[in-house]
Design a protein around this motif. Structure first.
Motif, mmCIF file in Angstrom:
data_model
loop_
_atom_site.group_PDB
_atom_site.id
_atom_site.type_symbol
_atom_site.label_atom_id
_atom_site.label_comp_id
_atom_site.label_asym_id
_atom_site.label_seq_id
_atom_site.Cartn_x
_atom_site.Cartn_y
_atom_site.Cartn_z
ATOM 1 N N ALA A 249 139.492 -7.793 82.352
ATOM 2 C CA ALA A 249 138.530 -7.263 83.323
ATOM 3 C C ALA A 249 137.233 -6.855 82.616
ATOM 4 N N LEU A 250 137.369 -6.192 81.477
ATOM 5 C CA LEU A 250 136.164 -5.768 80.754
ATOM 6 C C LEU A 250 135.404 -6.979 80.218
ATOM 7 N N ARG A 251 136.138 -7.936 79.663
ATOM 8 C CA ARG A 251 135.460 -9.134 79.140
ATOM 9 C C ARG A 251 134.703 -9.847 80.255
ATOM 10 N N ASN A 252 135.360 -9.954 81.400
ATOM 11 C CA ASN A 252 134.714 -10.637 82.523
ATOM 12 C C ASN A 252 133.436 -9.911 82.935
ATOM 13 N N GLU A 253 133.518 -8.574 82.962
ATOM 14 C CA GLU A 253 132.354 -7.782 83.366
ATOM 15 C C GLU A 253 131.192 -7.995 82.380
ATOM 16 N N MET A 254 131.531 -7.969 81.089
ATOM 17 C CA MET A 254 130.483 -8.135 80.068
ATOM 18 C C MET A 254 129.843 -9.516 80.137
ATOM 19 N N TYR A 255 130.680 -10.547 80.130
ATOM 20 C CA TYR A 255 130.145 -11.918 80.130
ATOM 21 C C TYR A 255 129.324 -12.165 81.401
ATOM 22 N N SER A 256 129.848 -11.701 82.541
ATOM 23 C CA SER A 256 129.170 -11.994 83.813
ATOM 24 C C SER A 256 127.782 -11.375 83.840
ATOM 25 N N LEU A 257 127.681 -10.153 83.318
ATOM 26 C CA LEU A 257 126.377 -9.485 83.311
ATOM 27 C C LEU A 257 125.376 -10.276 82.457
ATOM 28 N N ILE A 258 125.823 -10.706 81.280
ATOM 29 C CA ILE A 258 124.913 -11.423 80.371
ATOM 30 C C ILE A 258 124.561 -12.802 80.952
ATOM 31 N N ILE B 219 129.383 -0.022 74.034
ATOM 32 C CA ILE B 219 128.919 1.337 73.713
ATOM 33 C C ILE B 219 128.368 1.972 74.991
ATOM 34 N N GLU B 220 128.143 3.260 74.944
ATOM 35 C CA GLU B 220 127.641 3.950 76.130
ATOM 36 C C GLU B 220 126.327 3.313 76.614
ATOM 37 N N GLY B 221 126.260 3.031 77.874
ATOM 38 C CA GLY B 221 125.047 2.412 78.431
ATOM 39 C C GLY B 221 124.957 0.931 78.129
ATOM 40 N N TRP B 222 126.092 0.287 77.798
ATOM 41 C CA TRP B 222 126.054 -1.102 77.336
ATOM 42 C C TRP B 222 125.430 -2.047 78.360
ATOM 43 N N GLN B 223 125.585 -1.742 79.641
ATOM 44 C CA GLN B 223 125.053 -2.668 80.662
ATOM 45 C C GLN B 223 123.543 -2.834 80.495
ATOM 46 N N ASP B 224 122.816 -1.706 80.392
ATOM 47 C CA ASP B 224 121.353 -1.800 80.245
ATOM 48 C C ASP B 224 120.978 -2.367 78.881
ATOM 49 N N ILE B 225 121.731 -1.925 77.882
ATOM 50 C CA ILE B 225 121.414 -2.360 76.505
ATOM 51 C C ILE B 225 121.556 -3.878 76.381
ATOM 52 N N TYR B 226 122.662 -4.413 76.902
ATOM 53 C CA TYR B 226 122.881 -5.863 76.764
ATOM 54 C C TYR B 226 121.966 -6.671 77.677
ATOM 55 N N SER B 227 121.685 -6.156 78.896
ATOM 56 C CA SER B 227 120.808 -6.996 79.721
ATOM 57 C C SER B 227 119.392 -6.996 79.155
ATOM 58 N N LEU C 193 121.028 -24.576 63.325
ATOM 59 C CA LEU C 193 121.168 -23.238 62.744
ATOM 60 C C LEU C 193 121.549 -22.256 63.841
ATOM 61 N N SER C 194 122.610 -21.497 63.620
ATOM 62 C CA SER C 194 122.969 -20.506 64.644
ATOM 63 C C SER C 194 123.071 -19.130 64.009
ATOM 64 N N TRP C 195 122.702 -18.143 64.792
ATOM 65 C CA TRP C 195 122.699 -16.754 64.321
ATOM 66 C C TRP C 195 123.602 -15.888 65.185
ATOM 67 N N SER C 196 124.299 -15.013 64.512
ATOM 68 C CA SER C 196 125.102 -14.019 65.190
ATOM 69 C C SER C 196 124.186 -12.819 65.471
ATOM 70 N N VAL C 197 124.120 -12.410 66.737
ATOM 71 C CA VAL C 197 123.195 -11.326 67.122
ATOM 72 C C VAL C 197 123.887 -10.318 68.029
ATOM 73 N N ASN C 198 123.336 -9.128 68.064
ATOM 74 C CA ASN C 198 123.776 -8.059 68.947
ATOM 75 C C ASN C 198 122.575 -7.151 69.163
ATOM 76 N N PRO C 199 122.555 -6.354 70.204
ATOM 77 C CA PRO C 199 121.405 -5.459 70.396
ATOM 78 C C PRO C 199 121.251 -4.495 69.219
ATOM 79 N N PRO C 200 120.016 -4.075 68.927
ATOM 80 C CA PRO C 200 119.795 -3.172 67.784
ATOM 81 C C PRO C 200 120.657 -1.913 67.858
ATOM 82 N N GLU C 201 120.895 -1.407 69.057
ATOM 83 C CA GLU C 201 121.700 -0.178 69.208
ATOM 84 C C GLU C 201 123.123 -0.410 68.694
#
Ligand code: SF4
Length: 391
Positions: free
Chosen positions: A343-352, A274-282, A227-235
Motif C-alpha cells: 500500500a505504501l509503495r503504491n502510494e509513493m509511486y502513484s504520487l511521483i 520521511i515526514e512530509g514526503w508527499q510534498d518533498i517528492y512531488s 548514463l544513469s544517476w541514482s537521485v533522491n530529494p536533498p532532504e
C-alpha cells in the motif's frame, strides 16, 4: 570486432586496449584511502604494474601491502565486528583480478528482467546508510573497494557474448559497484566508452551517484553509452547519504552529460517516507523532470537483505524511518528482500508518476525490483521489463 580480440602481444596480453596508461590519475572526491593491497594478478604484467603504481603514487601516506598470492576476496582486513569491517573496507583499496567479471543476472521472485552486467570495480567508496550492496554475499565478507585490472578480459568476453547474440545487448555497470566513483583514478571510461561506441551489438549502461563526468564529455560515444544517476530529494540525501556528492551536483552532471549527447536516465531509489514526503517528492520530481532531459525514470522503494539492514540499523538506529516502514514478512518470501508494504509503495509511486505525467507525459517510467501487483496498480504494466538496467 571478433576473432582479432584474442590476439596477444609479446607479454601475452590481449590486443584490446589493456589498461589506460596515457592519462593522469586524479584523486576522486569522497574517496579516503588509508590502506592498499596489491592482490593476486594486480602486478602480473608490466602494464598492470605501471597502472597500479601510478594510482598508488597518489596515496603516499597509505599503508601499501603486497599479497600477490592472495585473491582479492581473501584479504583479511583484521576486523571481526561487521560494522568495523564495513568501515575499514571503505578506507581500503584492493587491486586484483576478477575472472568472472561479465555475468548474466539471476533475479528470481520479482519482475526484473535478467541482464548482462560486468564489474571492473567492486563495491563503492560512498557512505549511504541504506546501502543494499553492503549486505550482499561478495561484499559482506570482503567489503574493500576494488579495482580489477583485467579490463581486457572483460572486453573480450563482452565482445564474445554480444557477437554470439547478434543483437543490441546492454552490458550494465552499477549492479555491484558505483560505476564512476573511481574513474578519476582508473580512467576506465576512456577505454569503455569508445569500445562500446564502435561495437555493432554491445551497448553500455552505467549507474552512479558520482559527478565525475569530465573525462566522458569529450569521448566519442555514438549514443551507445547510457548514463544513469541514482537521485533522491536533498532532504532525504541529507539524512541518509554521507560522503556522497550532493544531489544538486548530480543533477548538474546529468545536464552536462546530456549536453554532450549521452542518453541520460534517473533512478529514484530508495524512496524514503520521511515526514512530509508527499510534498518533498512531488517538488523534487517536478524539479528533476523540468530541468534535466532524462529519457527514463525508474522508481523503487527499499529492497534490502538482512545483513544490509542490520548494518543500516547500527549506522542509524533500530527505529529509523526506513526500518519502521518495512513490512514484516517471512524471510524466505519472494526474493528474500525486505520492503515497505504494498500500500505504501503504491502510494509513493502513484504520487511521483502523477507528478511526472503532468509535466512530461511521454517520459518512460519503470519500477525497480518490484512485484507484478505494483506494476498493475500504478498503471505501468505495459512497460514491465523496460527498466534502468536494460535498453
Ligand atoms: S552509492 Fe550505492 S553502493 Fe555506494 S554506498 Fe550508496 S547505496 Fe551503497
Amino acid at each position: 570486432m571478433g576473432n582479432d580480440s584474442i590476439q596477444t602481444d609479446l607479454f601475452g596480453e590481449s590486443m584490446w586496449p589493456v589498461l589506460p596508461v596515457e592519462y593522469k590519475p586524479v584523486h576522486p572526491d569522497y574517496v579516503n584511502i588509508s590502506r592498499i593491497y596489491l592482490a593476486q594478478g594486480s602486478l602480473s604484467t608490466p602494464k598492470k604494474r605501471q597502472f597500479v603504481e601510478n594510482i598508488c603514487d597518489l596515496y603516499p601516506e597509505a599503508d601499501i601491502r603486497e599479497c600477490l598470492e592472495t585473491p582479492h576476496n581473501r584479504i583479511d582486513l583484521g576486523e571481526t565486528d561487521a560494522l568495523a569491517l564495513h568501515r575499514t573496507g571503505k578506507r581500503t583499496l584492493v587491486f586484483g583480478e576478477l575472472k568472472s567479471a561479465v555475468r548474466f543476472s539471476e533475479e528470481d521472485g520479482n519482475t526484473c528482467p535478467n541482464y548482462w552486467h560486468f564489474s571492473p570495480y567492486g563495491f563503492c567508496p560512498f557512505g549511504c546508510k541504506y546501502c543494499y550492496l553492503a549486505g550482499t554475499q561478495g561484499v559482506k565478507f570482503s567489503p574493500a573497494i576494488k579495482i580489477y585490472v583485467n579490463l581486457a578480459d572483460m572486453l573480450m568476453e563482452i565482445d564474445r557474448v554480444a557477437n554470439r547474440l547478434k543483437k543490441q545487448t546492454p552490458f550494465y555497470l552499477g549492479k555491484l559497484q558505483d560505476a564512476l566513483a573511481l574513474d578519476p583514478l582508473t580512467g576506465y571510461s576512456t577505454i569503455l566508452v569508445p569500445f562500446f561506441a564502435k561495437h555493432p551489438y554491445a551497448r553500455f549502461i552505467l549507474l552512479t551517484k558520482s559527478t565525475n563526468v569530465d573525462r566522458l564529455l569529450g569521448l566519442e560515444h555514438n549514443g551507445h553509452t547510457t548514463l544513469s544517476w541514482s537521485v533522491n530529494p536533498p532532504e532525504v540525501c541529507k539524512q541518509f547519504e554521507a560522503a556522497v556528492p550532493t544531489v544538486d551536483s548530480r543533477l548538474e552532471a546529468m545536464c552536462r552529460a546530456a549536453s554532450s549527447g549521452y542518453p541520460v536516465r534517473a533512478v529514484m531509489m530508495p524512496i524514503i517516507p520521511i515526514e512530509g514526503w508527499q510534498d518533498i517528492y512531488s517538488s523534487f520530481t517536478r524539479r528533476l523532470v523540468e530541468n534535466v532531459p532524462i529519457q527514463r525514470l525508474t522508481l523503487g522503494g527499499i529492497c534490502i537483505y538482512r545483513g544490509a539492514r542490520s548494518l543500516m540499523e547500527r549506522k542509524m538506529e533500530l527505529n529509523n524511518t526506513i526500518s519502521t516502514h518495512i513490512e514484516r514478512v517471512p524471510e524466505n518470501a519472494g526474493d528474500g528482500r525486505a520492503r515497505y508494504s504494498k500500500a505504501l509503495r503504491n502510494e509513493m509511486y502513484s504520487l511521483i508518476i502523477e507528478t511526472v505525467r503532468q509535466i512530461r507525459p511521454e517520459l518512460e517510467l519503470a519500477l525497480c525490483l518490484e512485484e507484478p501487483e505494483l506494476w498493475e496498480s500504478t498503471g505501468l504494466q505495459e512497460r514491465l521489463g523496460q527498466c534502468n538496467c536494460v535498453l
